[in-house]
Design a protein around this motif. Structure first.
Motif, PDB file in Angstrom:
ATOM      1  N   SER A   8       0.837  -1.191   0.000  1.00  0.00           N
ATOM      2  CA  SER A   8       0.000   0.000   0.000  1.00  0.00           C
ATOM      3  C   SER A   8       0.871   1.241   0.000  1.00  0.00           C
ATOM      4  CB  SER A   8      -0.913   0.008   1.238  1.00  0.00           C
ATOM      5  OG  SER A   8      -0.125   0.004   2.431  1.00  0.00           O
ATOM      6  N   VAL A   9       0.251   2.360  -0.321  1.00  0.00           N
ATOM      7  CA  VAL A   9       0.953   3.641  -0.271  1.00  0.00           C
ATOM      8  C   VAL A   9       1.186   4.008   1.183  1.00  0.00           C
ATOM      9  CG1 VAL A   9       0.816   6.092  -0.807  1.00  0.00           C
ATOM     10  CG2 VAL A   9      -0.054   4.414  -2.440  1.00  0.00           C
ATOM     11  N   ASP A  10       2.428   4.347   1.510  1.00  0.00           N
ATOM     12  CA  ASP A  10       2.781   4.717   2.882  1.00  0.00           C
ATOM     13  C   ASP A  10       3.228   6.169   2.935  1.00  0.00           C
ATOM     14  OD1 ASP A  10       2.378   2.161   4.038  1.00  0.00           O
ATOM     15  OD2 ASP A  10       4.291   1.499   3.221  1.00  0.00           O
ATOM     16  N   SER A  11       2.788   6.879   3.952  1.00  0.00           N
ATOM     17  CA  SER A  11       3.288   8.225   4.223  1.00  0.00           C
ATOM     18  C   SER A  11       4.372   8.105   5.284  1.00  0.00           C
ATOM     19  CB  SER A  11       2.153   9.130   4.723  1.00  0.00           C
ATOM     20  OG  SER A  11       2.661  10.373   5.149  1.00  0.00           O
ATOM     21  N   LEU A  12       5.620   8.318   4.874  1.00  0.00           N
ATOM     22  CA  LEU A  12       6.755   8.118   5.765  1.00  0.00           C
ATOM     23  C   LEU A  12       7.399   9.446   6.123  1.00  0.00           C
ATOM     24  CD1 LEU A  12       8.538   5.122   3.982  1.00  0.00           C
ATOM     25  CD2 LEU A  12       6.915   5.006   5.876  1.00  0.00           C
ATOM     26  N   LEU A  17      11.869   6.915   6.778  1.00  0.00           N
ATOM     27  CA  LEU A  17      12.417   6.508   5.484  1.00  0.00           C
ATOM     28  C   LEU A  17      13.894   6.150   5.603  1.00  0.00           C
ATOM     29  CD1 LEU A  17      12.165   6.260   2.366  1.00  0.00           C
ATOM     30  CD2 LEU A  17      12.813   8.677   2.247  1.00  0.00           C
ATOM     31  N   LEU A  18      14.671   7.002   6.268  1.00  0.00           N
ATOM     32  CA  LEU A  18      16.116   6.796   6.320  1.00  0.00           C
ATOM     33  C   LEU A  18      16.531   5.718   7.322  1.00  0.00           C
ATOM     34  CD1 LEU A  18      17.429  10.470   6.020  1.00  0.00           C
ATOM     35  CD2 LEU A  18      17.002   8.794   4.217  1.00  0.00           C
ATOM     36  N   GLN A  60       2.800  22.317  14.928  1.00  0.00           N
ATOM     37  CA  GLN A  60       3.442  22.317  13.620  1.00  0.00           C
ATOM     38  C   GLN A  60       2.739  21.353  12.677  1.00  0.00           C
ATOM     39  OE1 GLN A  60       7.631  21.629  14.873  1.00  0.00           O
ATOM     40  NE2 GLN A  60       8.078  23.559  13.827  1.00  0.00           N
ATOM     41  N   GLN A  61       2.753  21.728  11.378  1.00  0.00           N
ATOM     42  CA  GLN A  61       2.057  20.956  10.366  1.00  0.00           C
ATOM     43  C   GLN A  61       3.045  20.181   9.507  1.00  0.00           C
ATOM     44  OE1 GLN A  61      -1.620  21.073  10.239  1.00  0.00           O
ATOM     45  NE2 GLN A  61      -0.769  21.623  12.224  1.00  0.00           N
ATOM     46  N   PRO A  62       2.639  19.004   8.999  1.00  0.00           N
ATOM     47  CA  PRO A  62       3.549  18.233   8.140  1.00  0.00           C
ATOM     48  C   PRO A  62       3.748  18.899   6.789  1.00  0.00           C
ATOM     49  CG  PRO A  62       1.391  17.189   8.229  1.00  0.00           C
ATOM     50  CD  PRO A  62       1.368  18.301   9.240  1.00  0.00           C
ATOM     51  N   TYR A  63       4.877  18.617   6.186  1.00  0.00           N
ATOM     52  CA  TYR A  63       5.199  19.120   4.853  1.00  0.00           C
ATOM     53  C   TYR A  63       5.477  17.912   3.967  1.00  0.00           C
ATOM     54  CZ  TYR A  63       7.976  21.183   1.070  1.00  0.00           C
ATOM     55  OH  TYR A  63       8.475  21.541  -0.157  1.00  0.00           O
ATOM     56  N   TYR A  64       4.658  17.726   2.923  1.00  0.00           N
ATOM     57  CA  TYR A  64       4.803  16.597   2.012  1.00  0.00           C
ATOM     58  C   TYR A  64       5.648  17.023   0.817  1.00  0.00           C
ATOM     59  CZ  TYR A  64       1.255  14.255   4.779  1.00  0.00           C
ATOM     60  OH  TYR A  64       0.574  13.663   5.810  1.00  0.00           O
ATOM     61  N   ILE A  65       6.749  16.343   0.608  1.00  0.00           N
ATOM     62  CA  ILE A  65       7.705  16.771  -0.417  1.00  0.00           C
ATOM     63  C   ILE A  65       7.633  15.935  -1.691  1.00  0.00           C
ATOM     64  CG2 ILE A  65       9.319  17.748   1.235  1.00  0.00           C
ATOM     65  CD1 ILE A  65      11.052  15.274   0.880  1.00  0.00           C
ATOM     66  N   GLY A  66       6.587  15.120  -1.832  1.00  0.00           N
ATOM     67  CA  GLY A  66       6.447  14.387  -3.086  1.00  0.00           C
ATOM     68  C   GLY A  66       6.349  12.887  -2.884  1.00  0.00           C
ATOM     69  N   THR A  67       6.678  12.147  -3.935  1.00  0.00           N
ATOM     70  CA  THR A  67       6.517  10.694  -3.918  1.00  0.00           C
ATOM     71  C   THR A  67       7.837   9.988  -4.199  1.00  0.00           C
ATOM     72  OG1 THR A  67       5.925  10.678  -6.263  1.00  0.00           O
ATOM     73  CG2 THR A  67       4.119  10.810  -4.677  1.00  0.00           C
ATOM     74  N   LEU A  68       7.910   8.784  -3.700  1.00  0.00           N
ATOM     75  CA  LEU A  68       9.023   7.878  -3.983  1.00  0.00           C
ATOM     76  C   LEU A  68       8.393   6.598  -4.532  1.00  0.00           C
ATOM     77  CD1 LEU A  68      12.133   7.364  -3.617  1.00  0.00           C
ATOM     78  CD2 LEU A  68      11.541   6.256  -1.463  1.00  0.00           C
ATOM     79  N   VAL A  69       8.529   6.373  -5.830  1.00  0.00           N
ATOM     80  CA  VAL A  69       7.925   5.205  -6.473  1.00  0.00           C
ATOM     81  C   VAL A  69       8.926   4.058  -6.449  1.00  0.00           C
ATOM     82  CG1 VAL A  69       6.848   4.319  -8.575  1.00  0.00           C
ATOM     83  CG2 VAL A  69       6.567   6.729  -7.961  1.00  0.00           C
ATOM     84  N   VAL A  70       8.495   2.910  -5.919  1.00  0.00           N
ATOM     85  CA  VAL A  70       9.416   1.786  -5.740  1.00  0.00           C
ATOM     86  C   VAL A  70       8.818   0.502  -6.313  1.00  0.00           C
ATOM     87  CG1 VAL A  70      10.476   2.789  -3.682  1.00  0.00           C
ATOM     88  CG2 VAL A  70       8.510   1.250  -3.435  1.00  0.00           C
ATOM     89  N   PHE A  71       9.704  -0.419  -6.636  1.00  0.00           N
ATOM     90  CA  PHE A  71       9.322  -1.763  -7.084  1.00  0.00           C
ATOM     91  C   PHE A  71      10.024  -2.762  -6.174  1.00  0.00           C
ATOM     92  CE2 PHE A  71      10.336  -5.589  -9.572  1.00  0.00           C
ATOM     93  CZ  PHE A  71       9.056  -5.972  -9.967  1.00  0.00           C
ATOM     94  N   LYS A 187       7.326  14.718   5.241  1.00  0.00           N
ATOM     95  CA  LYS A 187       6.819  13.404   4.850  1.00  0.00           C
ATOM     96  C   LYS A 187       7.022  13.184   3.348  1.00  0.00           C
ATOM     97  CE  LYS A 187       4.431  13.019   8.895  1.00  0.00           C
ATOM     98  NZ  LYS A 187       4.494  11.919   9.882  1.00  0.00           N
ATOM     99  N   ILE A 188       7.109  11.918   2.993  1.00  0.00           N
ATOM    100  CA  ILE A 188       7.183  11.532   1.587  1.00  0.00           C
ATOM    101  C   ILE A 188       6.266  10.324   1.386  1.00  0.00           C
ATOM    102  CG2 ILE A 188       9.155   9.965   1.898  1.00  0.00           C
ATOM    103  CD1 ILE A 188      10.200  11.047  -0.823  1.00  0.00           C
ATOM    104  N   TYR A 189       5.534  10.308   0.273  1.00  0.00           N
ATOM    105  CA  TYR A 189       4.680   9.166  -0.037  1.00  0.00           C
ATOM    106  C   TYR A 189       5.496   8.107  -0.769  1.00  0.00           C
ATOM    107  CZ  TYR A 189       0.396  11.697   1.166  1.00  0.00           C
ATOM    108  OH  TYR A 189      -0.595  12.363   1.829  1.00  0.00           O
ATOM    109  N   ARG A 190       5.561   6.921  -0.166  1.00  0.00           N
ATOM    110  CA  ARG A 190       6.220   5.805  -0.849  1.00  0.00           C
ATOM    111  C   ARG A 190       5.141   5.009  -1.577  1.00  0.00           C
ATOM    112  NH1 ARG A 190       9.287   1.749   2.889  1.00  0.00           N
ATOM    113  NH2 ARG A 190       7.132   1.147   3.345  1.00  0.00           N
ATOM    114  N   VAL A 191       5.264   4.979  -2.897  1.00  0.00           N
ATOM    115  CA  VAL A 191       4.225   4.368  -3.740  1.00  0.00           C
ATOM    116  C   VAL A 191       4.802   3.134  -4.418  1.00  0.00           C
ATOM    117  CG1 VAL A 191       2.631   4.737  -5.646  1.00  0.00           C
ATOM    118  CG2 VAL A 191       3.240   6.653  -4.147  1.00  0.00           C
TER     119      VAL A 191
END
Length: 675
Positions: A8-12, A17-18, A60-71, A187-191
């Motif tokens: 599933s898509v995860d918000s990390l 992530l690291l 404080q509010q989260p800041y989403y910096i985009g997506t990380l698409v993985v296989f 945060k980054i969405y891992r897709v």
């Protein structure tokens, strides 16, 4: 993860992530790490900006910096399909923060959220080795970092690390709060893509997909909708005019006059196309309604969906010139819209296009956090006023702000106006001065161009260009634009930035420096700034170096020396602060004590590529390196040029460093006294 499971898509968070136990692999088909100063600085500035945002409870509010698409290749092994540049940069930031926390220079930094990178580069051992070697510097030993500048390591990654290090060092006491927000709230969405995905087909789709709607296109549709919902009798014509002005201004590389038909240009911009003849949207509307109607669809009957997909355009219509682009703009359209909004409202609006829709919702459509909005007619009135301000600001931008001009002779900074001759032909001439005179160092056009270039190369990112906002505000506020007065106010703004912000411990904010009157600003003798602010690691912005170079260039202009190297000097993107006498000298040369080493007299600004080649060699060898450029009447920095000339007389030692520093400090203090 298990490859047999449905992912599933995860918000990390960045921390999650690291510290993830998965190994992230950058496949061979991905390009090498390519982020430079612009992308790195913008990411860090974005995080800093969102760090200030809080909700109604002060949280404080989260800041989403985009997506990380993985296989998922195998258990605990993920192939990075999209987002590798961002992931690599986040890894380098974490490594840099860890190394800084081990340094005596940052004793207050308590960093414990990173151990080893979980990033690897397939079939690129040099890149993998570089990442892991950086992560094991441990003691933040600059000498160890210098030893990595060889062919055994990926120099793009090394340069990225150095750019990050420089930007993080400028945060000073804010560093702990920055890293706390970065690791917890960014945060980054891992897709994940499905297990049986044909990756070759996936990439073909990605590379050929249509672009998503940009925010400025959505904003245009919202403005059209606001006009459509008003009760004005001329709403249909207003929507057509909005579209015409929007299309004329959206191409930042093209002068705005070319967005209108020839018979409209004289009415809007004067017979020579070089002025601005109108005072209101209504005057512009009168010109528009006198033109033949050629809309294919009644825009007053369009839905919001129609506006987003089939917005009328003047591009390609008969009578509208399709001038070949020869200029490169210093701003994109989305950020330019925010500059116009700030100038038009006079409000402290963030100059970051990620907040474009949010800021227009508040200041044009009146939508507050509580959800209320302005009545339809008031919103429509705001839209009309903004559109007029947009047209005026684009005219001012084209004529009075520098661009990069491309011609048969190469490319160079340009400050030019569009001019229509009586014969009907047209040309670009210097903005200030007689059209038949060469733009020499004696001309006010060249002086203005040089100062604008000094501002621009000091802030290479598209966002947070406060100097550009200041320049537009100066121009927008002037009833009649006078060359001498424009330059005088630009110089005043430069002094304010340098002496009231960069060399001042109180760090006055840009908005007050630009929009407050002189009487509102504190009357302080800024010539008494501390020399500590000019030591290595303490300089907050490269405008300190570039404005000093501008002053040295001006000195040559009014002196009898007439040094051609100085006269022909041009500002370029140089972002590396170099020690002229090296921090870690080769071949057993003596190391300088830190006070002399980090003294402003031993510092100069050069490009990162040259820094990598020259960082550890002696001043005499550096002089030999620059000899060919000087013979060709070219040099990276005028401060550097003075240092080279001093070395020609004798060796570069403590006395020379002190003398040069005093000379440069005296020049800065003399200018600071003019505030």
């Amino acid at each position: 993860m298990n490859p047999n499971n449905n992912l599933s898509v995860d918000s990390l968070s960045v921390e999650a992530l690291l510290s993830d136990s998965n190994e992230y692999v950058i496949p061979m088909y991905q390009r090498n790490y390519a982020w430079g100063e612009g992308e790195i600085n913008q990411l860090i500035l974005d995080v800093k900006d969102y760090q200030k945002k809080v909700n109604d409870k002060g949280e404080q509010q989260p800041y989403y910096i985009g997506t990380l698409v993985v296989f998922e290749r195998a258990k605990d092994k993920l192939e990075v399909i999209d987002g590798q540049q961002r992931f690599t940069t986040l890894t380098l930031i974490a490594i840099c923060l860890y190394n800084m926390s081990q340094s005596n220079d940052f004793p207050s930094l308590e960093f414990s959220r990173f151990t080893q990178p979980n990033l690897d580069f397939e079939s690129r051992p040099k890149s993998s080795n570089t990442i892991h070697t950086l992560a094991n510097l441990g003691s933040y030993d600059g000498k160890s970092l210098a030893q990595l500048k060889t062919d055994d390591y990926n120099q793009d990654i090394i340069q990225g690390y150095e750019l990050i290090k420089h930007q993080l060092e400028t945060l000073g006491n804010e560093l702990n709060d920055f890293y706390g927000y970065l690791f917890k709230f960014v945060k980054i969405y891992r897709v994940p893509v499905p297990p049986k995905t044909d990756l070759n087909h996936y990439f073909e789709v990605m590379n050929n997909r249509g672009e998503q709607l940009e925010k400025h296109e959505i904003l245009k549709a919202k403005m059209m909708s606001a006009l459509q919902e008003s009760q004005e009798d001329t709403k249909e014509q207003s929507i057509e005019l909005l579209t015409k002005v929007w299309d004329a201004t959206a191409n930042m590389e093209r002068y705005v006059q070319y967005g209108f038909k020839r018979d409209e240009r004289a009415q809007i911009f004067g017979s020579k196309w070089g002025g601005f003849e109108l005072a209101s949207f209504d005057e512009l509307l009168d010109i528009h309604t006198s033109q033949p109607i050629d809309s294919e669809k009644n825009v007053s009957e369009m839905s919001m969906a129609d506006m987003l997909t089939t917005v009328p355009t003047t591009n390609g219509k008969q009578g509208v010139s399709q001038q070949r682009e020869r200029f490169n703009s210093i701003s994109n359209f989305s950020n330019f819209l925010l500059h116009v909004l700030r100038v038009w409202t006079g409000k402290d609006i963030p100059l970051d296009d990620k907040q474009l829709l949010e800021q227009f919702d508040e200041y044009v459509f009146g939508k507050k956090r509580q959800g209320e909005s302005l009545d339809q007619n008031t919103s429509a009135k705001n839209v009309r006023e903004f559109i007029f301000a947009l047209l005026k600001c684009k005219y001012l931008f084209d004529k009075y702000i520098i661009k990069r001009e491309y011609s048969q002779n190469g490319n160079q900074w340009s400050l030019k106006r569009l001019y229509c001759y009586d014969s009907g032909s047209e040309s670009y001439l210097n903005t200030f001065g007689d059209e038949d005179k060469e733009d020499t160092s004696q001309s006010i056009n060249r002086r203005t161009l040089m100062l604008l270039a000094a501002f621009h190369v000091s802030t290479p990112t598209m966002v947070y260009k406060h100097w550009l906002n200041g320049a537009l505000n100066i121009l927008y506020s002037m009833e009649s634009i006078n060359a001498e007065e424009y330059l005088k106010q630009l110089e005043s703004m430069a002094r304010s930035f340098v002496f009231k912000r960069y060399l001042n411990e109180s760090l006055e904010d840009y908005y007050s420096l630009i929009y407050s009157s002189d009487s509102e600003n504190k009357q302080t003798n800024y010539s008494n700034f501390s020399e500590e602010n000019l030591k290595y690691g303490n300089i907050k912005n490269n405008l300190v170096f570039n404005y000093l170079d501008y002053l040295l260039w001006c000195d040559n202009r009014i002196s009898n020396i007439n040094d051609t190297v100085i006269e022909k000097f041009e500002f370029t993107f140089r972002s590396s602060v170099e020690h002229f006498y090296p921090q870690h000298p080769l071949d057993g040369h003596t190391e300088l004590n830190e006070a002399d080493l980090h003294n402003f007299g031993n510092l100069c600004l050069i490009s990162h590529s040259k820094n990598s080649k020259l960082s550890n060699v002696q001043p005499a060898a550096k002089c030999d390196h620059f000899a060919a450029a000087i013979a060709n009447k070219s040099i990276d920095s005028l401060k550097l040029y003075k240092m080279i000339n001093q070395v020609k007389e004798s060796s570069w030692e403590k006395e020379k460093i002190t003398d040069h520093a005093q000379s440069m400090l005296n020049r800065l203090r003399a200018d600071a006294a003019l505030i």
